[in-house]
Scaffold this motif. Structure first.
Motif, PDB file in Angstrom:
ATOM      1  N   TYR A 161       0.849  -1.184   0.000  1.00 30.03           N
ATOM      2  CA  TYR A 161       0.000   0.000   0.000  1.00 30.03           C
ATOM      3  C   TYR A 161       0.885   1.234   0.000  1.00 30.03           C
ATOM      4  O   TYR A 161       1.825   1.331   0.791  1.00 30.03           O
ATOM      5  CB  TYR A 161      -0.897   0.021   1.237  1.00 30.03           C
ATOM      6  N   VAL A 162       0.574   2.184  -0.875  1.00 33.11           N
ATOM      7  CA  VAL A 162       1.314   3.442  -0.961  1.00 33.11           C
ATOM      8  C   VAL A 162       0.370   4.557  -0.524  1.00 33.11           C
ATOM      9  O   VAL A 162      -0.682   4.753  -1.135  1.00 33.11           O
ATOM     10  CB  VAL A 162       1.825   3.701  -2.396  1.00 33.11           C
ATOM     11  N   PHE A 163       0.748   5.256   0.546  1.00 34.96           N
ATOM     12  CA  PHE A 163      -0.059   6.373   1.027  1.00 34.96           C
ATOM     13  C   PHE A 163       0.276   7.623   0.224  1.00 34.96           C
ATOM     14  O   PHE A 163       1.445   7.950   0.027  1.00 34.96           O
ATOM     15  CB  PHE A 163       0.214   6.633   2.512  1.00 34.96           C
ATOM     16  N   SER A 164      -0.771   8.300  -0.242  1.00 34.11           N
ATOM     17  CA  SER A 164      -0.575   9.491  -1.057  1.00 34.11           C
ATOM     18  C   SER A 164      -1.666  10.507  -0.760  1.00 34.11           C
ATOM     19  O   SER A 164      -2.813  10.135  -0.501  1.00 34.11           O
ATOM     20  CB  SER A 164      -0.604   9.108  -2.541  1.00 34.11           C
ATOM     21  N   ARG A 165      -1.304  11.767  -0.816  1.00 31.74           N
ATOM     22  CA  ARG A 165      -2.301  12.828  -0.640  1.00 31.74           C
ATOM     23  C   ARG A 165      -3.095  13.044  -1.925  1.00 31.74           C
ATOM     24  O   ARG A 165      -4.133  13.683  -1.913  1.00 31.74           O
ATOM     25  CB  ARG A 165      -1.603  14.131  -0.215  1.00 31.74           C
ATOM     26  N   THR A 166      -2.573  12.526  -3.024  1.00 28.45           N
ATOM     27  CA  THR A 166      -3.224  12.633  -4.327  1.00 28.45           C
ATOM     28  C   THR A 166      -3.739  11.250  -4.720  1.00 28.45           C
ATOM     29  O   THR A 166      -3.133  10.240  -4.378  1.00 28.45           O
ATOM     30  CB  THR A 166      -2.202  13.124  -5.386  1.00 28.45           C
ATOM     31  N   VAL A 167      -4.838  11.212  -5.442  1.00 33.38           N
ATOM     32  CA  VAL A 167      -5.405   9.935  -5.871  1.00 33.38           C
ATOM     33  C   VAL A 167      -4.665   9.435  -7.112  1.00 33.38           C
ATOM     34  O   VAL A 167      -4.479  10.175  -8.081  1.00 33.38           O
ATOM     35  CB  VAL A 167      -6.913  10.082  -6.172  1.00 33.38           C
ATOM     36  N   TYR A 168      -4.205   8.191  -7.064  1.00 36.46           N
ATOM     37  CA  TYR A 168      -3.523   7.547  -8.184  1.00 36.46           C
ATOM     38  C   TYR A 168      -4.218   6.241  -8.507  1.00 36.46           C
ATOM     39  O   TYR A 168      -4.865   5.641  -7.653  1.00 36.46           O
ATOM     40  CB  TYR A 168      -2.049   7.241  -7.839  1.00 36.46           C
ATOM     41  N   GLN A 169      -4.039   5.779  -9.714  1.00 36.11           N
ATOM     42  CA  GLN A 169      -4.577   4.493 -10.144  1.00 36.11           C
ATOM     43  C   GLN A 169      -3.689   3.368  -9.608  1.00 36.11           C
ATOM     44  O   GLN A 169      -2.475   3.418  -9.755  1.00 36.11           O
ATOM     45  CB  GLN A 169      -4.638   4.441 -11.690  1.00 36.11           C
ATOM     46  N   ASP A 170      -4.318   2.367  -8.988  1.00 32.00           N
ATOM     47  CA  ASP A 170      -3.561   1.203  -8.525  1.00 32.00           C
ATOM     48  C   ASP A 170      -2.862   0.554  -9.709  1.00 32.00           C
ATOM     49  O   ASP A 170      -3.297   0.679 -10.852  1.00 32.00           O
ATOM     50  CB  ASP A 170      -4.494   0.172  -7.881  1.00 32.00           C
ATOM     51  N   ASN A 171      -1.765  -0.161  -9.436  1.00 32.00           N
ATOM     52  CA  ASN A 171      -1.113  -0.923 -10.495  1.00 32.00           C
ATOM     53  C   ASN A 171      -0.997  -2.375 -10.050  1.00 32.00           C
ATOM     54  O   ASN A 171      -1.522  -2.749  -8.993  1.00 32.00           O
ATOM     55  CB  ASN A 171       0.235  -0.294 -10.898  1.00 32.00           C
ATOM     56  N   GLU A 172      -0.316  -3.189 -10.819  1.00 30.90           N
ATOM     57  CA  GLU A 172      -0.270  -4.619 -10.513  1.00 30.90           C
ATOM     58  C   GLU A 172       0.455  -4.935  -9.207  1.00 30.90           C
ATOM     59  O   GLU A 172       0.266  -6.012  -8.652  1.00 30.90           O
ATOM     60  CB  GLU A 172       0.366  -5.391 -11.664  1.00 30.90           C
ATOM     61  N   HIS A 173       1.253  -4.008  -8.692  1.00 34.10           N
ATOM     62  CA  HIS A 173       2.044  -4.281  -7.500  1.00 34.10           C
ATOM     63  C   HIS A 173       1.588  -3.541  -6.245  1.00 34.10           C
ATOM     64  O   HIS A 173       1.853  -3.999  -5.147  1.00 34.10           O
ATOM     65  CB  HIS A 173       3.517  -3.942  -7.746  1.00 34.10           C
ATOM     66  N   VAL A 174       0.949  -2.390  -6.406  1.00 44.57           N
ATOM     67  CA  VAL A 174       0.577  -1.587  -5.237  1.00 44.57           C
ATOM     68  C   VAL A 174      -0.837  -1.042  -5.351  1.00 44.57           C
ATOM     69  O   VAL A 174      -1.361  -0.839  -6.449  1.00 44.57           O
ATOM     70  CB  VAL A 174       1.548  -0.401  -5.000  1.00 44.57           C
ATOM     71  N   LYS A 175      -1.415  -0.794  -4.172  1.00 46.84           N
ATOM     72  CA  LYS A 175      -2.688  -0.077  -4.079  1.00 46.84           C
ATOM     73  C   LYS A 175      -2.365   1.273  -3.455  1.00 46.84           C
ATOM     74  O   LYS A 175      -1.671   1.338  -2.440  1.00 46.84           O
ATOM     75  CB  LYS A 175      -3.686  -0.834  -3.204  1.00 46.84           C
ATOM     76  N   PHE A 176      -2.846   2.327  -4.075  1.00 47.04           N
ATOM     77  CA  PHE A 176      -2.624   3.670  -3.548  1.00 47.04           C
ATOM     78  C   PHE A 176      -3.740   4.005  -2.566  1.00 47.04           C
ATOM     79  O   PHE A 176      -4.917   3.798  -2.857  1.00 47.04           O
ATOM     80  CB  PHE A 176      -2.556   4.689  -4.689  1.00 47.04           C
TER      81      PHE A 176
END
Length: 180
Positions: free
Chosen positions: A79-94
């Motif tokens: 899981y990658v914490f972000s203040r901006t919304v990003y599209q998940d990819n095959e390795h991580v969920k934002f």
């Protein structure tokens, strides 16, 4: 899992300079890689007990740049914490939601330990909100003078209990549990 605690642990496993920095101001770790360690300095043993990884967006970007886009934690839930919304990819969920409730929900799921990789802002929040259960700090015999501190100053305190120490050639690992 029979007989084990249901609540998973959030563990910080990180290297720092003797004067408390995790990177130079330019985000360099070159100072760390020139220290003579032993094997992988306990990494394989640690990562075998982890199935979930939490990363800040800036650290994720650094990893992707320095690994030439080859994400190193493909077999883990990341899981990658972000203040901006990003599209998940095959390795991580934002993740763009409350860190405290998200982490507490993760801790209550069945599984192995949860590794908080970094970075400084995310780690500061985790420490301030008492979300970290154990700290495994590997100290390098380097004084780099300035850089990104492992512990940011702020209005928080943690009481720790020393669980153990190990050496890996020139590195010393300090393993602490956080007292409640």
């Amino acid at each position: 899992m029979q007989g084990e605690s249901k609540v998973r642990k959030v563990v910080l496993f990180i290297a720092q300079s003797l004067d408390g920095y995790i990177a130079t101001k330019a985000d360099s770790l070159d100072w760390l890689f020139c220290v003579e360690g032993q094997g992988d300095n306990g990494y394989s043993e640690f990562i075998s007990n982890v199935d979930t990884i939490l990363i800040g967006k800036r650290t994720y970007d650094w990893i992707m740049k320095h690994e030439n886009g080859n994400f190193p934690y493909k077999n883990k839930q990341c899981y990658v914490f972000s203040r901006t919304v990003y599209q998940d990819n095959e390795h991580v969920k934002f993740i763009n939601e409350d860190i405290i409730s998200f982490t507490n929900n993760l801790k209550n799921e069945e599984g192995k330990s949860i590794w908080i990789v970094g970075g400084g802002d995310l780690l500061h929040t985790f420490l301030k909100e008492k979300l970290v259960d154990e700290l495994m700090l590997t100290i390098a015999p380097k004084i780099i003078g300035e850089g990104i501190p492992l512990f940011k100053s702020g209005d928080y305190q943690l009481d720790l209990s020393l669980k153990g120490t190990r050496t890996f050639n020139q590195f010393v690992e300090l393993h602490y549990t956080v007292k409640n």
